[in-house]
Every structure is written in structure tokens, then in C-alpha cells.
Design an enzyme around this catalytic site. Structure first.
Site, short mmCIF file in Angstrom:
data_model
loop_
_atom_site.label_atom_id
_atom_site.label_comp_id
_atom_site.label_asym_id
_atom_site.label_seq_id
_atom_site.Cartn_x
_atom_site.Cartn_y
_atom_site.Cartn_z
N ASP A 110 0.50 -0.94 0.71
CA ASP A 110 0.16 -0.48 0.28
C ASP A 110 0.95 0.73 -0.39
OD1 ASP A 110 -2.67 1.64 0.26
OD2 ASP A 110 -1.37 1.98 2.79
N ASP A 120 -0.97 -0.87 5.92
CA ASP A 120 -1.84 -0.39 7.52
C ASP A 120 -2.64 0.43 7.81
OD1 ASP A 120 -2.18 1.89 5.91
OD2 ASP A 120 -1.30 3.28 7.75
#
Length: 762
Positions: A313, A508
Site C-alpha cells: 500500500d 496499515d
């Protein structure tokens, strides 16, 4: 590695070891005191106790469609009882129990419970009834209902903004740190947080049909679909088990003695597999924990050691995950320092994420902030207050006709993919602050380390715009970019990569939880990551440093290599002992002792995984580490004043140009150039020694030479300038000199931070 987890719960590994070890010791003591019959009975009892769970493990394996090395243990135990080789049986029982204890410690998988994701789902909504917003269960909301979404609350269902504008924190779905503005008529998704003023929403679906409910369902489905990693021992068992049975049968057939077949089975009891592999993996788990990495079980570590594809990500993983001031542009007649100081003075009273970034930037530049008064914050619009007798407003662009300067700043922000915060004094725009989510300084070096460690393909997933994602990917050398990805699209992307090779996914946010569960190994940035992503992941980085993933992969690959080496060497020695037993040179009891010696040898070898290894990380001595830290702190202090160079170039035709140039010269001669000289004299020789290459810092030294040349050129321009400032004939060359100096310094600082300062130990 014997048995399934259900078998572990049935017998209890510690209890199992205590009983079998107790039986072995009791038998030895009884034999020492002459009670041979009672001693044999104790050994037989220990053997019988071990036979029951061993049979259960074989049955469990058969139900799962596999016949593993546990079958050898069952045959060895039963054979020892049949030919009355009770000592051999008791030794095998202890070895099996020891393997169960180690397996329970090393390979217990952490639950992938995603309760944080589920609990965050909206449960209440404020639905209008006769013009009044009343709180109802979210399940009662229907298409077409008009809802009120107050400040700070989660949008309960998908809908369309019908009154006012909306400023939404979409990090739960996209992972992006910056809030997004929506106008009337724009569609918004459930699960995002209202970060601005209250607004009205026309529901376009029910709670079950909403975007966030889909994320929850996707996470549950992905979690259920994720299969456990095949155990290392079972891969060896594919050939070791039939080879053992064939040799035992031949020994019996040729000699006519069943005891020889039992001896072969005893020596073949796969304790190098049962003990060495878990010992190496458990040692690897210990090493990763010391580096701030929690690996949830040996299977995750073993799989991490085989990874070939890395999916990341962007926000909070490759970038720092929070907005930072990247530039301050002052309107004609104002300075950047004054604009930032006034904005931070007002914003120090705000809790908004952008306000915090502005105040932090002012602090880094050492700007003293006056105390504001009459401060008012309007969610979604900005903050205003009285500062030193002037009315300062920070936030959206003021409602005045856009001048050429304002249009230029909007164009520049679009080109830089930056967010704008406008600063006005007495309703006159005086400056704009540009904010952006910066790339992590250690990201580039970490990706290079990961490629060295075996990663062959790097893919970036993000909910951000393609132009922003591509700019980050270009800096870091990413192989593939997937932008504007919803949680469902992220899962599809991860599954596509996982179909090609063993894949690691790093994220996250809550929105990353399903994708983490879809990968072979999910890695969560746990320091600031969401609870859902942490629970969904197989690996959690407890410190906010991406380079810890490279450390974990180094440990995983080494632990797996040692586990395979230990198991392979142990089985090779076992094959030699099996051949000796088949020839009648080893009785079952002697064979059990030989096997125990082999076990000790392979376990000692497996415990090498506890020792630190260099891997892809450079090992710093304390002196070099302290030196790098010193210059890193100096860099952090020197970065903000670099804006003086560009500001001086931008304002060369203004009245105070000469004063700015003298301030810039003082900064260069008193702070920057001494720092560069100290790097040349102390830091670079240390880095050259560390890298083992006397020319490793040559390009950086060349940058120092260019910085000195441009600083000297600026000095000569100042000597030629008159009291009123630089002459018109100097402006073009002086402006080129300043812009060149700024560009070289920014590039030089970035290169040093990535190449040298990211070497620091954490």
C-alpha cells in the site's frame, strides 16, 4: 512435526512430555536399582502413552488427505512394544513429546480475528422525520431516506450529499491521509468519517448494500479462503516415508527377523524433522522479535522466506502517512516565513490534521508563534483569529475574485499533487501553504534490500490518484502501479499476484485488512496501523520503519535455509543408521540412542538461527552509527531554511531582495557549508570504510563541489551588487544560480538521507 493442532489440544504438549520423560527416567532408576521388570513396565507404559496420540495424528492426517512422517513414529512405537524393545520405545516417546512442545511453541498460528474491522461498522444513523433528525438503527435506513451526518461521525450508508459540502476522512476505505472535499450532488461511501461540518445525505442503499458492509464481508470471506502453509516436514515425508517402509520390509524379508525392521523404524523416527525444523523456525521468530517484528507463527516465517512478490500500500507504508508542508508561497509583499508564522499562530488552536502539519513546520523552522485571540474554527472551511491586531484566516481560498497569482498557485499545486491551505490577512490572500504526503526516507534502500533478499517483483496498490501514485513509483522503481483501488480491487490485485508467486502484502489501514488476509503473508505497519490490519496480518512491524520488513525477510530466509539444512543432514545421517540397522549392526535400543545423538547434532545446528547474521543490512559500529545520527539531526535542522534560496530567487525584483540575499549568504557560510565540509572530512570516510569501497561517496563529493561553486558565485554577485540591489544585468544569472543551488541541495539532501542516514540502526 507431528500431528495437527487438534491433537495438541487433545493431549497437551507439556503434559505429554512430562509423562513420557517421567516414564523414561523412572525406568532408568528402576533398572539401576535392579528392578528390571518394573523398569521395563515403566518404559512400556511411556511407549503406550505416546502411541495413542501418535495414532491420532496419523488419523487426522489421513482425514486431511495426507500420510506424513507420523506413520513412521506409530510403526516404531508399536514395533518396539511387539519385540519388547521397551527402552527404544520410551526414547522415541520422549523425542515425539519434545517435538510436540517445540511445534506448539514455534508454529502456533495467531488468530486472524478482524474484530476491529467488524466493530467499526456503523450501527446508528440520524434519519429525518418531519424535519427533525432522529437516531435509529442503521438497519432501518432505506433507499431515499434523508440523513444527517454530524461532525466526527461515520457515514452510515452510501448516499449523495444534498446540503452543504462534505469534508471526509476516507482513510478507512482508501488509506489516504488527506481529507477529501465533496460538493452537493456528489456520491459518498459508507464507513468514512465526517471531518468537516455536518451535512445532509440522501441514502442510495441500505446498510447491507453499503460499501463498508462489503469490506467486512470481503474480509471474512478472504479469511476463510486462506489456507495454511504446508508443513516443511510433510514435504520431506513424500519420499522419506516410502523409503523407510521399503527398507524396513527388505530388512525383515532378507533376515527373517522382525527386530531388524523395528530397528530400522526406530532409527528412522523422523526427529530431525520433528525437532530441527521447529527449532530453527523458533530461533528465527526470536530473532525477528528482537528487531521489532512480530511474526505470528512458524508457518508465516517459513512462507516469508520463500516470497518472490511484494505488494505494498502507498500511504503509511511507502509514504509517511501524514501530510507535511512541502512549500510555502507568499503573495507579493509578504515573506514565506511571515505567512507560515501567521498560519501556525491560528492553527495551534486547531486539532485538524492539516493544522497540526502547519504548526509542526513552523516549529521545525524555529518560528516564534504569537498567541491568537478570538479564534473560531468552522469545520470544513478553516480557522480564523486575531493575531497581532490582524484578522488571519487559514483554510479554503477566500471568497474573492481569483487573481493571476492565485491561479498560478492552484496550477502549481495540481502539478505537484499537493493540497492547498490558503492564508488571508484582513480578507486579503497573502500566501498559500502546500502539503503532501512525503515518501519515507528509508523506502528506496529497503526496496533495494528486499530485491537483494529475493523479491523479484514489487507492486504498489493505492486508493490515490494515478498521477500521485506514479510519481511515488517513479522515485522508488516500482514494477507495477494499481491506483484508485477500492478494497475489493485491492484483494483482486493481491490474489492475481499470489497466483503467480508467493506474495507478501504490506499495509496499515482498515481498508488493507482484506488484502492482507488474501496474500500468502500479510504484513501490517503496526506502530500507527489500524487494529484490523494488525489482526489480519501474519507479520506486524511494531516500529514505524519499513526496513524492519527487510530484516524479517533476512531472518526468515536464513531460518528456513538452516531448517532445511538441519532436516536434510539429519535425515542423511538417519539413512546411514537405517542401513546399519537393516544389516543387523544396530539393535533397536542402540539405534534409539544413535538417533538421539543425531537429534542433538541437528538441533544444535538449527539453533544457529538464533545468532545474528549480516543478511542485506550493513552492520554499523557504535562510532559510525553515532556519526550518522549526528549528521542526520543536522540535516533535519538545515532542510527548512533551504526554502530561503528559492524565496530569494522568486523575489529578486522586489525591494528587499538584497536583504534576503545577505541573509541567505549568512546561512550558507555559517551553517550549510560548514556542515558539508564536516561531512566530507568525517562522514564520507566512515561510509567508505563501512561499504568497503573508497569511491562509494565520490558522487556525493562531486555534489559538494558544485554546492561550493554555486555558493561562491552567489558571493561574487553580492560583491558586484550596488546598495540598491543587484544590477538588472545580474538578475538572470543570479536567478539561475539560486535555482540551481536549490535544486542541487534538495537532490543532495534526499540522496544522503536515502543512501546513508537510512543505514542507522533502530
Amino acid at each position: 512435526m507431528a500431528g495437527s493442532e487438534s491433537g495438541t489440544r487433545l493431549t497437551g504438549p507439556v503434559w505429554f512430555l512430562a509423562v513420557t520423560a517421567g516414564a523414561l527416567l523412572a525406568g532408568i532408576v528402576l533398572h539401576v536399582f535392579g528392578a528390571r521388570t518394573a523398569g521395563d513396565a515403566a518404559w512400556a507404559a511411556g511407549t503406550a502413552v505416546a502411541t495413542v496420540p501418535a495414532v491420532w495424528w496419523v488419523v487426522s492426517g489421513l482425514r486431511a488427505g495426507r500420510l506424513g512422517v507420523d506413520a513412521i513414529a506409530v510403526l516404531a512405537l508399536a514395533g518396539a512394544l511387539a519385540v519388547q524393545e521397551y527402552l527404544a520405545g520410551a526414547v522415541i516417546a520422549v523425542m515425539l513429546a519434545t517435538g510436540r512442545v517445540l511445534e506448539d511453541y514455534a508454529l502456533r498460528r495467531a488468530s486472524r480475528d478482524l474484530t476491529a474491522l467488524y466493530e467499526r461498522a456503523p450501527r446508528r444513523a440520524r434519519r429525518y422525520a418531519q424535519g427533525v433528525a432522529q437516531e435509529v438503527e442503521v438497519g432501518l435506513v432505506r433507499r431515499g431516506d434523508l440523513l444527517l451526518v454530524p461532525t466526527g461521525e461515520i457515514v452510515p450508508v452510501d448516499g449523495v450529499v444534498t446540503r452543504g459540502g462534505a469534508v471526509l476522512d476516507e482513510s478507512a476505505l482508501t488509506g489516504e491521509a488527506l481529507p477529501v472535499e465533496y460538493a452537493r450532488g456528489d456520491a459518498v461511501r459508507s464507513g468514512v468519517v465526517n471531518a468537516g461540518a455536518a451535512f445532509d445525505l440522501r441514502a442510495t442503499g441500505t446498510a447491507e448494500e453499503s460499501t463498508y458492509a462489503g469490506v467486512v464481508r470481503l474480509a471474512r470471506q478472504t479469511q476463510a479462503d486462506t489456507a495454511p502453509v504446508v508443513r516443511l516436514a510433510d514435504r520431506f515425508a513424500a519420499w522419506f516415508l516410502p523409503a523407510t517402509l521399503l527398507l524396513a520390509a527388505l530388512a525383515w524379508a532378507v533376515s527373517g527377523q522382525a527386530v531388524r525392521a523395528v530397528a530400522v523404524l526406530v532409527v528412522a523416527t523422523p526427529c530431525p524433522l520433528l525437532l530441527a525444523a521447529p527449532a530453527a523456525i523458533a530461533s528465527g521468530l526470536s530473532r525477528t522479535a528482537r528487531r521489532g517484528v512480530v511474526v505470528k507463527g512458524g508457518a508465516a516465517l517459513e512462507t516469508l522466506g520463500r516470497a518472490r512478490t511484494l505488494v505494498l500500500d502507498k500511504t503509511g507504508t511507502l509514504t509517511v502517512g501524514r501530510p507535511e508542508v512541502c512549500d510555502v508561497v507568499a503573495a507579493p509583499g509578504f515573506s514565506a516565513e511571515e505567512v507560515l508564522r501567521l498560519a501556525a499562530a491560528v492553527d495551534q488552536m486547531s486539532s485538524h490534521v492539516l493544522a497540526a502539519a502547519i504548526v509542526r513546520a513552523a516549529g521545525e523552522r524555529g518560528l516564534g508563534l504569537p498567541a491568537p485571540s478570538e479564534v473560531e474554527e468552522e469545520p470544513g472551511v478553516g480557522t480564523r483569529g486575531l493575531v497581532e491586531g490582524r484578522r488571519v484566516r487559514v483554510g479554503k481560498a477566500p471568497a474573492v475574485p481569483a487573481c493571476e497569482w492565485m491561479r498560478a498557485q492552484r496550477a502549481r499545486a495540481a502539478l505537484d499533487s499537493a493540497m492547498t491551505v490558503w492564508v488571508s490577512v484582513d480578507d486579503r490572500p497573502v500566501g498559500v501553504i502546500l502539503l503532501r504526503d512525503a515518501v519515507r526516507p528509508d523506502a528506496g534502500r529497503t526496496l533495494r534490500r528486499l530485491r537483494t533478499a529475493g523479491i523479484e517483483r514489487v507492486v504498489m496498490l493505492t486508493g490515490d490518484r494515478p498521477e500521485v501514485a506514479e510519481s511515488v513509483a517513479a522515485v522508488l522503481g516500482v514494477d507495477r502501479v494499481l491506483a484508485e483501488q477500492s478494497p475489493a480491487a485491492k484483494v483482486a490485485g493481491v490474489r492475481q499476484e499470489a497466483g503467480r508467486a508467493v506474495t507478501v502484502m504490506v499495509g496499515d489501514g482498515i481498508n488493507d485488512a482484506p488484502a492482507l488476509a488474501a496474500a500468502h503473508v500479510g504484513v501490517a505497519m503496526g506502530a500507527r496501523g489500524s487494529a484490523a490490519s494488525t489482526q489480519a496480518a501474519d507479520v506486524v512491524l511494531t516500529t514505524d520503519r519499513l526496513d524492519r520488513l527487510a530484516d524479517a525477510m533476512d531472518v526468515a530466509r536464513r531460518a528456513r535455509r538452516i531448517a532445511v539444512q538441519s532436516a536434510g543432514a539429519g535425515m542423511g545421517l538417519s539413512l546411514l543408521a537405517m542401513s546399519a540397522a537393516a544389516m543387523g549392526w544396530l539393535a533397536p535400543a542402540a539405534g534409539a540412542i544413535v538417533q538421539e545423538v543425531i537429534d542433538v547434532a541437528v538441533i544444535l545446528n538449527a539453533l544457529r538461527a538464533l545468532r545474528p547474521a549480516r543478511g542485506t543490512r550493513l552492520r554499523l559500529d557504535a562510532r559510525t552509527d553515532a556519526l550518522i545520527r549526528r549528521f542526520e539531526h543536522e540535516h533535519a535542522a538545515l532542510r527548512p531554511p533551504l526554502d530561503l534560496i528559492r524565496q530569494a530567487a522568486d523575489t529578486l525584483d522586489q525591494p528587499q531582495a538584497l536583504e534576503r540575499l545577505h541573509r541567505l549568504r549568512d546561512f550558507l557560510t555559517e551553517e550549510l557549508l560548514p556542515h558539508e565540509r564536516a561531512e566530507e572530512e568525517r562522514l564520507y570516510p566512515a561510509v567508505d570504510r563501512l561499504l568497503g569501497d573508497p569511491e562509494a561517496t565520490m558522487t556525493m563529493s562531486r555534489a559538494h563541489a558544485e554546492i561550493n561553486r554555486l555558493a561562491g558565485r552567489l558571493e561574487r554577485h553580492l560583491e558586484l551588487a550596488g546598495p540598491g540591489g543587484p544590477a538588472p544585468g545580474q538578475l538572470d544569472d543570479l536567478r539561475a544560480c539560486l535555482y540551481g543551488l536549490y535544486a542541487v541541495l534538495i537532490l543532495h539532501f534526499t540522496q544522503e538521507e536515502e543512501a546513508y542516514f537510512s543505514l542507522m540502526s533502530g
